[in-house]
Design a protein around this motif. Structure first.
Motif, PDB file in Angstrom:
ATOM      1  N   TRP A   1       0.854  -1.192   0.000  1.00 49.86           N
ATOM      2  CA  TRP A   1       0.000   0.000   0.000  1.00 49.86           C
ATOM      3  C   TRP A   1       0.883   1.234   0.000  1.00 49.86           C
TER       4      TRP A   1
ATOM      5  N   VAL B   1     -10.552   1.532  -7.627  1.00 49.18           N
ATOM      6  CA  VAL B   1     -10.127   2.934  -7.598  1.00 49.18           C
ATOM      7  C   VAL B   1     -10.724   3.771  -8.732  1.00 49.18           C
TER       8      VAL B   1
ATOM      9  N   ARG C   1       0.166  10.580 -11.683  1.00 48.66           N
ATOM     10  CA  ARG C   1       1.354  10.573 -10.852  1.00 48.66           C
ATOM     11  C   ARG C   1       2.093  11.891 -11.048  1.00 48.66           C
TER      12      ARG C   1
ATOM     13  N   HIS D   1      -2.854  13.098  -2.562  1.00 54.25           N
ATOM     14  CA  HIS D   1      -2.971  11.767  -3.178  1.00 54.25           C
ATOM     15  C   HIS D   1      -4.129  10.974  -2.545  1.00 54.25           C
TER      16      HIS D   1
HETATM   17  O1  LIG Z   1      -2.522   3.761  -8.026  1.00 54.00           O
HETATM   18  C1  LIG Z   1      -3.610   4.086  -7.566  1.00 54.00           C
HETATM   19  O2  LIG Z   1      -4.674   3.552  -7.884  1.00 54.00           O
HETATM   20  C2  LIG Z   1      -3.671   5.153  -6.532  1.00 54.00           C
HETATM   21  O3  LIG Z   1      -2.656   6.061  -6.667  1.00 54.00           O
HETATM   22  C3  LIG Z   1      -3.658   4.530  -5.149  1.00 54.00           C
HETATM   23  O4  LIG Z   1      -4.452   5.298  -4.354  1.00 54.00           O
END
Ligand SMILES: O=C(O)[C@H](O)CO
Length: 336
Positions: free
Chosen positions: A65, A114, A252, A300
């Protein structure tokens, strides 16, 4: 794909999973770690370091993580029974996939968990930048009540052009949301989407990134970090953008040349930026980006929702269990 929860395993001898920390600020999610604990014996890096010979052979999986624990050759050599690295989130830039494959270790991530939350965050940042929400908040709580909202103006989102760079799962979800805001949508991606997919969200493909940058009122970066995308948005690209345009980054930090961005914001080459990701994270407290008015920053938290995290843990449990049972691994990352 939603990964349904699996049934808890009983017994004392649960397969070991290496995790970064269970306590303190870098702890894996409190409240959700229970999902892992139902199925596995969690061994922290600290415990492992203190007793490598005994614990190493008991560890069958590593749970990652926020890029932690970092996996290198030395760690892998100490984990002879390791079968799978299960990484929370979609990004894989913290993993050396070739190295893992050379040790015969599989990799799984949690892209489905996500997608929605990160796309929501993209829209939240876009709206916050467009309507100057942070500055508005400061004004609303300022002692200077005389100037309360006089001459206050932001940018309209409706009818504006959004350029999405990276039309994977997250980029596509952003497009769905932006369509509801009646935005014109352009996108740039390594591979063009199918015509039907473009039509559903009303998105137009730009083969050249430059075209997208020149035409967009908002540019949203929703792509992953790879050697090819590192520094994708530099001085030249920022200069191609409209002086009224805003840059939103939910991918990123290293996708953008941050010095060039700083200069572009200071000299109004572009109007504003809204970033959920930077480098490093967090930025040093004296970093000049933190002093700008035309920036919106979040730490983030693209995927940080209770529901998303829950789904992430369920998905990771599912992948680890499948791997240890010798079954097809949901969300397995295959080396290209
Ligand atoms: O890579 C991802 O999905 C995010 O940055 C994690 O929270």
């Amino acid at each position: 794909m939603h990964c349904p929860p699996t049934k808890a395993m009983g017994g004392q001898d649960l397969p070991g999973v290496l995790v970064s920390a269970l306590e303190g600020p870098t702890a894996v999610f409190e409240g959700h770690v229970g999902d892992l604990q139902k199925h596995f014996r969690l061994i922290t890096v600290q415990e492992f370091m203190g007793n490598k010979t005994q614990l190493g052979p008991k560890i069958h999986a590593v749970y990652i993580w926020g890029g932690k624990p970092a996996i290198d050759r030395e760690l892998l050599q100490g984990l002879p029974a390791l079968k799978i690295v299960a990484s929370g989130g979609a990004g894989l830039d913290h993993l050396d996939l070739k190295l893992l494959a050379s040790f015969g270790v599989k990799v799984a991530n949690t892209p489905c968990a996500v997608t929605g939350p990160t796309a929501d965050m993209g829209m939240a940042l876009l709206l916050a930048a467009a309507r100057r929400v942070l500055e508005g908040h400061q004004l609303a709580i300022s002692p200077d009540t005389e100037n309360f909202s006089i001459n206050w103006m932001g940018q309209e989102v409706t009818g504006a052009t959004l350029g999405i760079v990276g039309m994977g799962r997250i980029g596509y979800k952003v497009a769905q949301r932006a369509r509801a805001f009646e935005m014109k949508i352009l996108y740039h991606n390594r591979k063009r989407r199918k015509l039907e997919e473009e039509e559903v969200v009303g998105a137009t493909y730009c083969e050249r990134l430059d075209d997208l940058l020149q035409q967009s009122d908002f540019v949203m970066l929703a792509l992953s970090l790879t050697p090819q995308t590192r520094g994708l948005i530099g001085r030249r690209e920022l200069r191609l953008m409209k002086p009224t345009a805003m840059l939103i980054n939910i991918g990123r930090g290293l996708l953008v040349d941050q010095d060039a961005l700083l200069e572009a914001l200071q000299t109004e080459i572009i109007k504003a930026a809204a970033l959920d990701v930077t480098y490093p994270e967090p930025l040093p407290r004296d970093h000049p980006l933190l002093k700008l008015k035309n920036i919106t920053l979040t730490p983030h938290i693209g995927s940080a929702t209770h529901q998303g995290r829950q789904q992430m843990m369920e998905s990771l449990v599912e992948s680890i269990r499948a791997c240890l049972d010798g079954l097809p691994i949901p969300n397995e990352v295959l080396l290209k």
